[in-house]
Design a protein around this motif. Sequence first.
Motif, PDB file in Angstrom:
ATOM      1  N   TYR A   1       0.849  -1.191   0.000  1.00  0.00           N
ATOM      2  CA  TYR A   1       0.000   0.000   0.000  1.00  0.00           C
ATOM      3  C   TYR A   1       0.889   1.249   0.000  1.00  0.00           C
ATOM      4  CZ  TYR A   1      -4.025  -2.885   1.340  1.00  0.00           C
ATOM      5  OH  TYR A   1      -5.018  -3.805   1.382  1.00  0.00           O
ATOM      6  N   VAL A   2       0.409   2.332  -0.657  1.00  0.00           N
ATOM      7  CA  VAL A   2       1.101   3.616  -0.599  1.00  0.00           C
ATOM      8  C   VAL A   2       0.309   4.546   0.317  1.00  0.00           C
ATOM      9  CG1 VAL A   2      -0.081   4.514  -2.655  1.00  0.00           C
ATOM     10  CG2 VAL A   2       2.096   5.502  -1.947  1.00  0.00           C
ATOM     11  N   ILE A   3       1.051   5.202   1.207  1.00  0.00           N
ATOM     12  CA  ILE A   3       0.447   6.133   2.173  1.00  0.00           C
ATOM     13  C   ILE A   3       0.747   7.550   1.698  1.00  0.00           C
ATOM     14  CG2 ILE A   3       0.410   6.877   4.578  1.00  0.00           C
ATOM     15  CD1 ILE A   3       1.522   4.101   5.298  1.00  0.00           C
ATOM     16  N   SER A   4      -0.254   8.433   1.631  1.00  0.00           N
ATOM     17  CA  SER A   4      -0.041   9.816   1.139  1.00  0.00           C
ATOM     18  C   SER A   4      -1.057  10.752   1.766  1.00  0.00           C
ATOM     19  CB  SER A   4      -0.160   9.848  -0.384  1.00  0.00           C
ATOM     20  OG  SER A   4      -1.459   9.414  -0.766  1.00  0.00           O
ATOM     21  N   ASP A   5      -0.727  12.071   1.718  1.00  0.00           N
ATOM     22  CA  ASP A   5      -1.709  13.053   2.178  1.00  0.00           C
ATOM     23  C   ASP A   5      -2.078  14.049   1.078  1.00  0.00           C
ATOM     24  OD1 ASP A   5       0.602  14.480   2.005  1.00  0.00           O
ATOM     25  OD2 ASP A   5       0.868  14.725   4.171  1.00  0.00           O
ATOM     26  N   TYR A   6      -1.402  13.988  -0.084  1.00  0.00           N
ATOM     27  CA  TYR A   6      -1.764  14.789  -1.261  1.00  0.00           C
ATOM     28  C   TYR A   6      -1.898  16.295  -0.947  1.00  0.00           C
ATOM     29  CZ  TYR A   6      -2.812  10.317  -3.421  1.00  0.00           C
ATOM     30  OH  TYR A   6      -2.728   9.046  -3.894  1.00  0.00           O
TER      31      TYR A   6
ATOM     32  N   LEU B   1       3.415   0.784   2.937  1.00  0.00           N
ATOM     33  CA  LEU B   1       3.053  -0.204   3.952  1.00  0.00           C
ATOM     34  C   LEU B   1       2.964  -1.556   3.264  1.00  0.00           C
ATOM     35  CD1 LEU B   1       0.412  -0.046   6.740  1.00  0.00           C
ATOM     36  CD2 LEU B   1       0.303  -1.896   5.082  1.00  0.00           C
ATOM     37  N   ARG B   2       3.682  -2.527   3.844  1.00  0.00           N
ATOM     38  CA  ARG B   2       3.678  -3.843   3.214  1.00  0.00           C
ATOM     39  C   ARG B   2       3.202  -4.898   4.208  1.00  0.00           C
ATOM     40  NH1 ARG B   2       8.809  -4.832   0.209  1.00  0.00           N
ATOM     41  NH2 ARG B   2       7.656  -3.680  -1.389  1.00  0.00           N
ATOM     42  N   ILE B   3       2.187  -5.641   3.775  1.00  0.00           N
ATOM     43  CA  ILE B   3       1.697  -6.797   4.541  1.00  0.00           C
ATOM     44  C   ILE B   3       2.278  -8.033   3.884  1.00  0.00           C
ATOM     45  CG2 ILE B   3      -0.332  -8.081   5.267  1.00  0.00           C
ATOM     46  CD1 ILE B   3      -1.954  -5.502   4.910  1.00  0.00           C
TER      47      ILE B   3
ATOM     48  N   LEU C   1      -7.635  -4.229   7.328  1.00  0.00           N
ATOM     49  CA  LEU C   1      -7.062  -2.883   7.161  1.00  0.00           C
ATOM     50  C   LEU C   1      -8.144  -1.874   6.822  1.00  0.00           C
ATOM     51  CD1 LEU C   1      -3.732  -1.922   5.530  1.00  0.00           C
ATOM     52  CD2 LEU C   1      -5.807  -0.791   4.724  1.00  0.00           C
ATOM     53  N   GLU C   2      -9.053  -2.261   5.943  1.00  0.00           N
ATOM     54  CA  GLU C   2     -10.149  -1.353   5.586  1.00  0.00           C
ATOM     55  C   GLU C   2     -11.034  -1.059   6.796  1.00  0.00           C
ATOM     56  OE1 GLU C   2     -10.584   0.265   2.793  1.00  0.00           O
ATOM     57  OE2 GLU C   2      -8.759  -0.630   1.965  1.00  0.00           O
ATOM     58  N   GLN C   3     -11.167  -2.049   7.688  1.00  0.00           N
ATOM     59  CA  GLN C   3     -12.010  -1.848   8.874  1.00  0.00           C
ATOM     60  C   GLN C   3     -11.380  -0.879   9.863  1.00  0.00           C
ATOM     61  OE1 GLN C   3     -12.781  -5.711  10.547  1.00  0.00           O
ATOM     62  NE2 GLN C   3     -13.738  -6.508   8.670  1.00  0.00           N
ATOM     63  N   VAL C   4     -10.065  -0.975  10.029  1.00  0.00           N
ATOM     64  CA  VAL C   4      -9.405  -0.130  11.045  1.00  0.00           C
ATOM     65  C   VAL C   4      -8.929   1.194  10.461  1.00  0.00           C
ATOM     66  CG1 VAL C   4      -8.679  -2.197  12.299  1.00  0.00           C
ATOM     67  CG2 VAL C   4      -7.097  -1.146  10.668  1.00  0.00           C
TER      68      VAL C   4
ATOM     69  N   VAL D   1      -3.700   3.490  -0.277  1.00  0.00           N
ATOM     70  CA  VAL D   1      -4.236   2.831  -1.472  1.00  0.00           C
ATOM     71  C   VAL D   1      -3.363   1.612  -1.794  1.00  0.00           C
ATOM     72  CG1 VAL D   1      -4.785   3.074  -3.918  1.00  0.00           C
ATOM     73  CG2 VAL D   1      -5.087   5.017  -2.364  1.00  0.00           C
ATOM     74  N   LYS D   2      -4.021   0.506  -2.068  1.00  0.00           N
ATOM     75  CA  LYS D   2      -3.285  -0.706  -2.451  1.00  0.00           C
ATOM     76  C   LYS D   2      -2.740  -0.540  -3.864  1.00  0.00           C
ATOM     77  CE  LYS D   2      -3.938  -5.650  -3.329  1.00  0.00           C
ATOM     78  NZ  LYS D   2      -4.882  -6.779  -3.299  1.00  0.00           N
ATOM     79  N   VAL D   3      -1.469  -0.897  -4.025  1.00  0.00           N
ATOM     80  CA  VAL D   3      -0.857  -0.755  -5.347  1.00  0.00           C
ATOM     81  C   VAL D   3      -0.614  -2.108  -6.029  1.00  0.00           C
ATOM     82  CG1 VAL D   3       0.195   1.478  -4.887  1.00  0.00           C
ATOM     83  CG2 VAL D   3       1.427  -0.587  -4.244  1.00  0.00           C
TER      84      VAL D   3
END
Length: 477
Positions: A116-121, A182-184, A205-208, A221-223
């Motif tokens: 997943y990529v973490i961003s605040d744009y 973020l990598r699972i 992940l979507e729940q929390v 967002v999942k890449v």
Amino acid sequence: MDYGYENEIDLIDLLHYLLKRWRVIVIVALIGGCLLGGYSAYKQARPEKMPTEEENEAALEKARDGLSDIEVAEVDSLSAMYDSYVKVYAEKELNGQKSIRLNMDPEHVHTGASTYVISDYYDNKGIYTVESQNAGNIVALYSELLTDDKTIDIIKEATGWGVDRQYVRELYSVSSAGVSLLRISTIAPTQDECRVIISVLEDRLEQVKPEVQANAPHEIVKVNDKYFEDYSSGITDAQKAQSDTLISLKNTMRNIPDKLTSGQKTYYQELIKQHYPDEIIEKEFSVFGLIKYVLIGIVAGVFAVAMCYCVYYALRQVLRTSDDFRSMFNTRVIGTVQYDEDEGKKKFLSGFDNWFDKKFDKREGILPANDAVKMIVSDILVNAKKDGITKPMIISTSSHDAVKKAVQEVTAGCKKDLELAVGSSVLTDSESLNKLSEADGVIIAEKVQESRLADIARELETCKKLGVNVMGTVVVK
């Protein structure tokens, strides 16, 4: 003629005789297998005799004899240390047995990963920045929530694993990669289980996500995701570490009494023996040993009952085959009639009986009963006409129903062209003997496995004395 010494045994007929009794043989074989199998199981499961408390206490007293209180206390302390090591060893060993990770094949480890990529744009003077400055904190929050007991329980339910949570938790991780990734990742014995775990973690992940976003605003967002099978040096290292730990503990336990005196070692060994006697070590139940005894019992049962039948077959002085008439009494066999004695009765696996009966009947050339009677009637009529016999008679030493039936059918078949007198045994019935003296030809009907050879010999001797021509014999099976 000394028929008793010239009576040969037809091995093929003996085989047929045994096959007809296959149900009894199978039952005895199963009983033999059950008896020896039960004996083997009892022998393996029987507990060894344990010493009594009095015997144990006497052994300890003898071992303590000659030691000072300080020396005894020192040994007791080391014995307690050994107890603690035993508990640690048992825990480590149990962990190795239960751990999914430690029981994987390192050559074929299935791995799954979801990134997943973490961003605040945010807009920095016309330049859109997608990296999050707080990515490390965000990954840490997700990691904490995705490794909690609730998540573990969901994974256990989805995979069907009935293990402790710790053994599931050690299979996957949530970590950061790059600047704001973020990598699972997870490992599992099969690819399907990998996919199940990744799917559960993605849903979780979507729940929390709202909870994490409330503490650290961001977008995630999942890449991509990927799955592969490969060698894992980490699994190899973990398995080696587990083995090394157990070996090290064993060596430490073995070396505990090294610094003790000879007398102390004797006392120490007696203590350890009583706490952990070899006799209480559970013996591994040998399925191979059980199967071996069962097979021996089956073979012994088959051999025993087959030998009994063979001895019975050999010792009984009765008519066994139609060839007995030819070889022992030099008497022509007109024909053989075989009736189904079990007609109308339902027998277990009767089709098998019919199959091998047909094989043996074909070898002996035995016709169906109706056809056999017709051929016998034709033979009697032809030979009676050829030899000028006008007053033939049919007799038998057997009173079996099958013999009576055959005599009745043969008599009925000859009735139109030849009057065939019927008698019973000329050895016991005076009326039949009188009829025989008036006859000019005789047919003898005898039952296989019933008519006694001695009676047949006397019967033929009587015919010879009376000068009655023996036209032939009818064998009833």
